[in-house]
Design a protein around this motif. Sequence first.
Motif, PDB file in Angstrom:
ATOM      1  N   ARG A 151       1.363  25.810 -20.640  1.00 22.31           N
ATOM      2  CA  ARG A 151      -0.014  25.410 -20.386  1.00 22.31           C
ATOM      3  C   ARG A 151      -0.467  24.378 -21.406  1.00 22.31           C
ATOM      4  N   GLY A 241       3.265  33.445 -11.236  1.00 21.84           N
ATOM      5  CA  GLY A 241       1.902  33.239 -10.745  1.00 21.84           C
ATOM      6  C   GLY A 241       1.604  33.903  -9.422  1.00 21.84           C
ATOM      7  N   ASN A 242       2.636  34.190  -8.627  1.00 20.38           N
ATOM      8  CA  ASN A 242       2.463  34.902  -7.360  1.00 20.38           C
ATOM      9  C   ASN A 242       1.413  34.297  -6.446  1.00 20.38           C
ATOM     10  N   ALA A 243       1.504  33.011  -6.208  1.00 22.86           N
ATOM     11  CA  ALA A 243       0.644  32.396  -5.210  1.00 22.86           C
ATOM     12  C   ALA A 243       1.552  31.928  -4.086  1.00 22.86           C
TER      13      ALA A 243
ATOM     14  N   THR B 159      -9.701  28.401 -12.088  1.00 25.30           N
ATOM     15  CA  THR B 159      -8.444  29.008 -11.651  1.00 25.30           C
ATOM     16  C   THR B 159      -8.748  30.397 -11.119  1.00 25.30           C
ATOM     17  N   LYS B 185      -6.093  30.509  -1.146  1.00 26.91           N
ATOM     18  CA  LYS B 185      -4.759  30.940  -1.579  1.00 26.91           C
ATOM     19  C   LYS B 185      -4.592  30.641  -3.057  1.00 26.91           C
ATOM     20  N   SER B 186      -4.234  31.623  -3.801  1.00 23.17           N
ATOM     21  CA  SER B 186      -4.170  31.430  -5.241  1.00 23.17           C
ATOM     22  C   SER B 186      -3.206  32.431  -5.834  1.00 23.17           C
ATOM     23  N   GLN B 187      -3.206  32.467  -7.165  1.00 21.18           N
ATOM     24  CA  GLN B 187      -2.364  33.443  -7.853  1.00 21.18           C
ATOM     25  C   GLN B 187      -2.744  34.849  -7.441  1.00 21.18           C
ATOM     26  N   ILE B 198      -4.393  37.658 -18.255  1.00 23.93           N
ATOM     27  CA  ILE B 198      -4.381  36.281 -17.763  1.00 23.93           C
ATOM     28  C   ILE B 198      -5.768  35.647 -17.891  1.00 23.93           C
ATOM     29  N   THR B 202      -6.216  32.253 -19.968  1.00 23.00           N
ATOM     30  CA  THR B 202      -6.169  31.021 -19.181  1.00 23.00           C
ATOM     31  C   THR B 202      -7.550  30.371 -19.123  1.00 23.00           C
ATOM     32  N   PRO B 203      -7.688  29.141 -19.591  1.00 20.39           N
ATOM     33  CA  PRO B 203      -8.986  28.473 -19.517  1.00 20.39           C
ATOM     34  C   PRO B 203      -9.434  28.318 -18.063  1.00 20.39           C
TER      35      PRO B 203
END
Lengths: 309, 297
Positions: A151, A241-243, B159, B185-187, B198, B202-203
């Motif tokens: 990141r 990330g599991n997307a 995010t 649809k995402s993580q 997370i 995560t920013p």
Amino acid sequence: MDEIQRKLQQNSKATREDHLGRTICYICIGLIIALVTCILYFIASKGIATFTKDHVNVWQFLTTSNWEPTSMDSKGRPMVGALPMIVTSFSVTLLAALVATPFAIGVAIFMTEISAKRGAKLLQPVIELLVGIPSVVYGFIGLSLIVPFIRHIFGGTGFGILSGTLVLFVMVLPTITSLTVDSLKAVPMHYRQASLALGATRWQTIYKVILRSATPGILTAIIFGMARAFGEALAVQMVIGNAILMPKNLVSPASTLTSKLTTDIGNTVMGTLPNDALWSLALILLLMSLFFNMLVRFIGKRGNIKNAS
Amino acid sequence: MKKKNIISAILLFGAFIAVLTGCSNNSKSSSSSSDSSASGKITAVGSTALQPLVEKAASNFQKDNSKISITVQGGGSGTGLSQVQDGSVALGNSDIFAESKDGIDAKKLVDHKVAVVGMAPVVNKETGVKNLTMDQLKKIFTGKITNWKDVGGKDQEITVVNRAEGSGTRATFEDAVLGGDKAVKSQEQDSNGTVQKIVESTPGAISYLAFSYINDKVQAVSINDVKPTDTNVETNDWPIWSYEHMYTKGEAKDATAKFLKYMDSSAVQKGLVGKMGYISIHDMKVQKDAKGTVSNK
């Protein structure tokens, strides 16, 4: 007289023991064969149900990229497109093998050709240690160190194929290394002697003789590593990330076949489409590992012919 | 000679299998017969969100009822519901109503609500957002708002971290917030612990957590200026909450009934439930049915 005749005609103690041992062996073999058949049958029958019972098109399953098994599309067909997961699984596997192979070959050459003594003393335990670390620990290290690192450098969330590759790289490295060491050790000593006698340097010997004749073994090692990477679930799940999106680049969240399975299997009900669809993913995994095994056998056969001629 | 050996091996193998299956049949019948007496074995399978409470309650329960042994396993709400429907376990733990799960015949199952869980949206602390309207929250999770500056935060991309599809937490959140629309649809992550980690690191991350997992490392977000607290859940001022269910197939009997009675007793509801971050079923001033309709108790 009868006593002697009987003694001579009946089986001796050794023969009876032999029979007993053989029977035990057959039972064990039979059990394992039955077990494998059961597993194959179970996964196959469950996995095929998506296509037979729920009428999903196989081609659509493999080539579309919309995965929402709980809802239907405008034509009333379930949306189960596994392509993003298939692509991601293959990407992390190939990339991990690609990154790990040079390291593995380098280490293996050091351990067999350059410094066998120190190699055995120092590197062997290190590699064995890497094998012994549970995959959840790798995943946790990946989540705590690799993801923030990625990141920091590439932006985004840090989850994605690149993080998965880096974690898998460490996990398949020992597999590839130890198998490569075995195949380098299997190169006959007289190859080395002959090469040196012809005036070749050590580097030339390694590069032109040893690596060349060990190629089938090294390929086998790489494929075994890939099979391990393909099947790894937990560590990858924690960093990928599991997307369920088509991976656009190496640092966007994605999902592998295995990570989808571990995430979702507990939330579905046996016999329903979402559950069947997951079994179909498992079937793909099974077929792939079968493919990897066949590849290994094929290369092994080719290699043997080469050595014999 | 060789052929004979193989044949005998196959025969032996067949006998072996017969013995094995015979054994398993025996054990099955014996376990089901022991279920019917007050001293017995109870297996509870399902929701990982409910697991810690049931485990703790079970170990306290067994101190007074040494003849009853209780096994508590995770596996997810879907697993719990399908196994209790099959009759392979006595109790199926679930975060969601059996009615809302495909492939489950809710009529066969009896619902026992044992606790309430509140959930709240959480964001990374750097985003600078502490309150959202319900509409903003919906637009974020459906992907219509993608930057925090549009809702009064920093110029930072959003995010979205969702929960696994089909999980109880996600179903509850989507029922309360999305109102039938589809999430972007995402993580997806499958545990509260991972989500918390997370969002913390995560920013620009947003997700949602059960109250018990919210700590000072993540920012819990108020909705329409209502704070996510237990008292607000009890009056339904805070709309994102769900029951924790323990389902039985048919009416509970003997040991199982005794354990369920214990779960509903004030020893558990007044003590353990609050201590483990759930809300007592007795404190609720409203009730929700399987369709999500809320009414006064």
